[in-house]
Enzyme design. Structure first.
Site, PDB file in Angstrom:
ATOM      1  N   TYR A  86      29.712  43.847  34.271  1.00 25.79           N
ATOM      2  CA  TYR A  86      29.076  43.154  35.409  1.00 25.79           C
ATOM      3  C   TYR A  86      30.085  42.948  36.546  1.00 25.79           C
ATOM      4  O   TYR A  86      29.790  43.201  37.718  1.00 25.79           O
ATOM      5  CB  TYR A  86      28.549  41.823  34.886  1.00 25.79           C
ATOM      6  CG  TYR A  86      27.779  40.963  35.849  1.00 25.79           C
ATOM      7  CD1 TYR A  86      26.426  41.186  36.097  1.00 25.79           C
ATOM      8  CD2 TYR A  86      28.391  39.889  36.484  1.00 25.79           C
ATOM      9  CE1 TYR A  86      25.708  40.355  36.950  1.00 25.79           C
ATOM     10  CE2 TYR A  86      27.689  39.053  37.339  1.00 25.79           C
ATOM     11  CZ  TYR A  86      26.344  39.289  37.574  1.00 25.79           C
ATOM     12  OH  TYR A  86      25.641  38.462  38.417  1.00 25.79           O
ATOM     13  N   LYS A  98      29.823  44.485  40.261  1.00 27.80           N
ATOM     14  CA  LYS A  98      29.733  43.610  41.436  1.00 27.80           C
ATOM     15  C   LYS A  98      30.894  43.846  42.397  1.00 27.80           C
ATOM     16  O   LYS A  98      30.708  43.811  43.619  1.00 27.80           O
ATOM     17  CB  LYS A  98      29.689  42.142  40.996  1.00 27.80           C
ATOM     18  CG  LYS A  98      28.400  41.748  40.267  1.00 27.80           C
ATOM     19  CD  LYS A  98      27.169  42.027  41.098  1.00 27.80           C
ATOM     20  CE  LYS A  98      25.934  41.271  40.636  1.00 27.80           C
ATOM     21  NZ  LYS A  98      24.716  41.671  41.400  1.00 27.80           N
TER      22      LYS A  98
HETATM   23  P1  NAI Z   1      16.786  36.898  37.709  1.00 30.74           P
HETATM   24  O1  NAI Z   1      16.944  37.447  36.336  1.00 30.74           O
HETATM   25  O2  NAI Z   1      15.818  35.783  37.909  1.00 30.74           O
HETATM   26  O3  NAI Z   1      16.379  38.037  38.739  1.00 30.74           O
HETATM   27  C1  NAI Z   1      16.734  39.397  38.587  1.00 30.74           C
HETATM   28  C2  NAI Z   1      15.482  40.219  38.741  1.00 30.74           C
HETATM   29  O4  NAI Z   1      15.817  41.608  38.731  1.00 30.74           O
HETATM   30  C3  NAI Z   1      14.501  39.995  37.586  1.00 30.74           C
HETATM   31  O5  NAI Z   1      13.250  39.564  38.078  1.00 30.74           O
HETATM   32  C4  NAI Z   1      14.425  41.363  36.912  1.00 30.74           C
HETATM   33  O6  NAI Z   1      13.163  41.660  36.353  1.00 30.74           O
HETATM   34  C5  NAI Z   1      14.798  42.294  38.056  1.00 30.74           C
HETATM   35  N1  NAI Z   1      15.283  43.601  37.582  1.00 30.74           N
HETATM   36  C6  NAI Z   1      16.155  43.831  36.567  1.00 30.74           C
HETATM   37  N2  NAI Z   1      16.353  45.154  36.417  1.00 30.74           N
HETATM   38  C7  NAI Z   1      15.595  45.767  37.368  1.00 30.74           C
HETATM   39  C8  NAI Z   1      15.409  47.123  37.738  1.00 30.74           C
HETATM   40  N3  NAI Z   1      16.006  48.121  37.055  1.00 30.74           N
HETATM   41  N4  NAI Z   1      14.584  47.410  38.772  1.00 30.74           N
HETATM   42  C9  NAI Z   1      13.961  46.405  39.448  1.00 30.74           C
HETATM   43  N5  NAI Z   1      14.090  45.090  39.131  1.00 30.74           N
HETATM   44  C10 NAI Z   1      14.909  44.785  38.109  1.00 30.74           C
HETATM   45  O7  NAI Z   1      18.237  36.443  38.177  1.00 30.74           O
HETATM   46  P2  NAI Z   1      18.811  36.018  39.604  1.00 30.74           P
HETATM   47  O8  NAI Z   1      19.820  34.993  39.352  1.00 30.74           O
HETATM   48  O9  NAI Z   1      17.724  35.742  40.558  1.00 30.74           O
HETATM   49  O10 NAI Z   1      19.591  37.350  40.029  1.00 30.74           O
HETATM   50  C11 NAI Z   1      19.484  37.959  41.292  1.00 30.74           C
HETATM   51  C12 NAI Z   1      20.807  38.614  41.633  1.00 30.74           C
HETATM   52  O11 NAI Z   1      21.784  37.606  41.878  1.00 30.74           O
HETATM   53  C13 NAI Z   1      21.370  39.513  40.540  1.00 30.74           C
HETATM   54  O12 NAI Z   1      21.934  40.663  41.129  1.00 30.74           O
HETATM   55  C14 NAI Z   1      22.459  38.658  39.919  1.00 30.74           C
HETATM   56  O13 NAI Z   1      23.461  39.434  39.313  1.00 30.74           O
HETATM   57  C15 NAI Z   1      22.954  37.924  41.145  1.00 30.74           C
HETATM   58  N6  NAI Z   1      23.724  36.705  40.883  1.00 30.74           N
HETATM   59  C16 NAI Z   1      23.097  35.550  40.494  1.00 30.74           C
HETATM   60  C17 NAI Z   1      23.837  34.392  40.281  1.00 30.74           C
HETATM   61  C18 NAI Z   1      23.194  33.095  39.977  1.00 30.74           C
HETATM   62  O14 NAI Z   1      23.884  32.051  39.976  1.00 30.74           O
HETATM   63  N7  NAI Z   1      21.901  33.047  39.713  1.00 30.74           N
HETATM   64  C19 NAI Z   1      25.304  34.411  40.374  1.00 30.74           C
HETATM   65  C20 NAI Z   1      25.857  35.639  40.844  1.00 30.74           C
HETATM   66  C21 NAI Z   1      25.068  36.742  41.069  1.00 30.74           C
END
Ligand code: NAI
Length: 329
Positions: free
Chosen positions: A166, A170
């Site tokens: 990861y 990133k």
């Molecule tokens: P989340 O798990 O709620 O959202 C991620 C979404 O991406 C999910 O709805 C999932 O179904 C979708 N997804 C996964 N693989 C996919 C694919 N191949 N094609 C299309 N959609 C796909 O988690 P969150 O926190 O909203 O994550 C959003 C972004 O923020 C991610 O890139 C995560 O790495 C990043 N992030 C989040 C942090 C946090 O504190 N929540 C911290 C640092 C980064």
């Protein structure tokens, strides 16, 4: 000052079926953007597919009077990225904004980071940004306008144990962001990145794993903020609303966005810029290994540093030191 709007612009938001992406989609749509709500609807580890999340978010946007299209292509393949952009073009005729937000976790100690846990993470986060942005890029160049926002993480910028896949993905996105900012500059395309901190299922799951260390062998999740205890996180979780990250992403996606190639960290309404600095360092035209040892503190000293905007500026700084020293030699 007037409120910011999108005036019929078209935005593709990946991973918008929940968490942060859902908030981005809602905010952009509420300000007039036509939004493609992309999400495969799988687990935090990326397993399974479900068109429910993307369809629900798109329907909720339409119910509130906005324009939205659900899309369930996976960003993890070139075909998926092309299919997603094709759906946007077929329905709305253009793509002005790409928000690369989709993400999964497959955490493992480095020893256990086999191709099975490495490849899917690189495919979704890092390659996914290539697979979705590239098909949209040609149209952005033609229309001489585009906004791309990539999603990075403190785990990549600063490192987090158990997240080599990861973190590498990133950090790779930082390089992509800076490079595309340079390539897009002549075409009116701006490319920036956010490192969010928000209570989503990723963070919830990470915290649960912290509280149940015996479950940590499971490859699903490790703490997003490893240095912070769960207790301290718990005290703040109700402040970490994903909706408080959305204004930064939305501004970077707006026509008024004043920057390109930058990285912002945002959580709970607090916004800061991350940057890469270069210490003043140490110069010796006859540098030896022992010089490096003896001047290591000077090399690392942060009291005087610069923030080179590109490799040319960094090399110019080097030439200045070399030139200055040789003049006095
Ligand atoms: P989340 O798990 O709620 O959202 C991620 C979404 O991406 C999910 O709805 C999932 O179904 C979708 N997804 C996964 N693989 C996919 C694919 N191949 N094609 C299309 N959609 C796909 O988690 P969150 O926190 O909203 O994550 C959003 C972004 O923020 C991610 O890139 C995560 O790495 C990043 N992030 C989040 C942090 C946090 O504190 N929540 C911290 C640092 C980064």
């Amino acid at each position: 000052m007037t409120d910011l709007g999108y005036d019929g612009r078209v935005a593709v938001v990946t991973g918008a079926g929940g968490g942060l992406g859902r908030e981005y989609a809602f905010l952009l749509a509420s300000r007039g953007a036509r939004v493609v709500v992309n999400d495969t609807g799988g687990s935090t580890g990326g397993e399974g597919v479900d068109d429910g999340p993307a369809c629900t978010v798109a329907r909720e946007i339409r119910d509130q009077g906005g324009e939205a299209l659900a899309d369930t292509h996976s960003v993890a393949t070139p075909e998926g990225g092309q299919g997603l952009v094709r759906a946007a073009l077929d329905t709305y005729g253009q793509v002005d904004i790409v928000i690369n937000n989709a993400g999964i976790l497959r955490d493992a100690a480095f020893d256990d980071t086999t191709a099975e846990v490495l490849d899917p993470v690189l495919d979704v986060h890092l390659k996914g940004a290539f697979f979705v942005t590239r098909p949209a890029w040609a149209g952005m160049q033609e229309q001489r306008y585009g906004r791309v926002i990539n999603t990075v993480s403190a785990a990549g910028l600063l490192g987090t144990a158990g997240k080599s896949n990861y973190g590498a993905a990133k950090a790779g996105l930082v390089g992509l962001t800076r490079t595309l900012a340079l390539e897009g500059a002549a075409h009116g395309i701006k490319v920036n990145a956010v490192a969010p901190i928000a209570l989503t299922r990723i963070l919830t799951q990470s915290m649960a794993k912290r509280e149940a260390p015996q479950a940590a062998a499971d490859h699903e999740a490790e703490p997003v903020a490893s240095a912070m205890t769960v207790d301290r996180m718990r005290a703040f979780v109700d402040r970490l609303a994903p909706a408080l990250v959305a204004p930064v992403v939305a501004y970077l996606a707006h026509e008024d966005c004043p920057v390109s190639g930058e990285v912002y960290t945002v959580g709970a309404g607090q916004v800061s810029r991350f940057f890469i600095g270069r210490t003043k360092g140490y110069f010796n035209p006859a540098l030896t290994m022992e010089d490096v040892r003896d001047h290591f503190v000077e090399i690392s000293d942060q009291t005087e540093y610069t923030v080179p905007s590109d490799p040319g500026e960094e090399i110019a700084q080097l030439f200045k030191v070399i030139g200055g020293r040789s003049e006095h030699a």
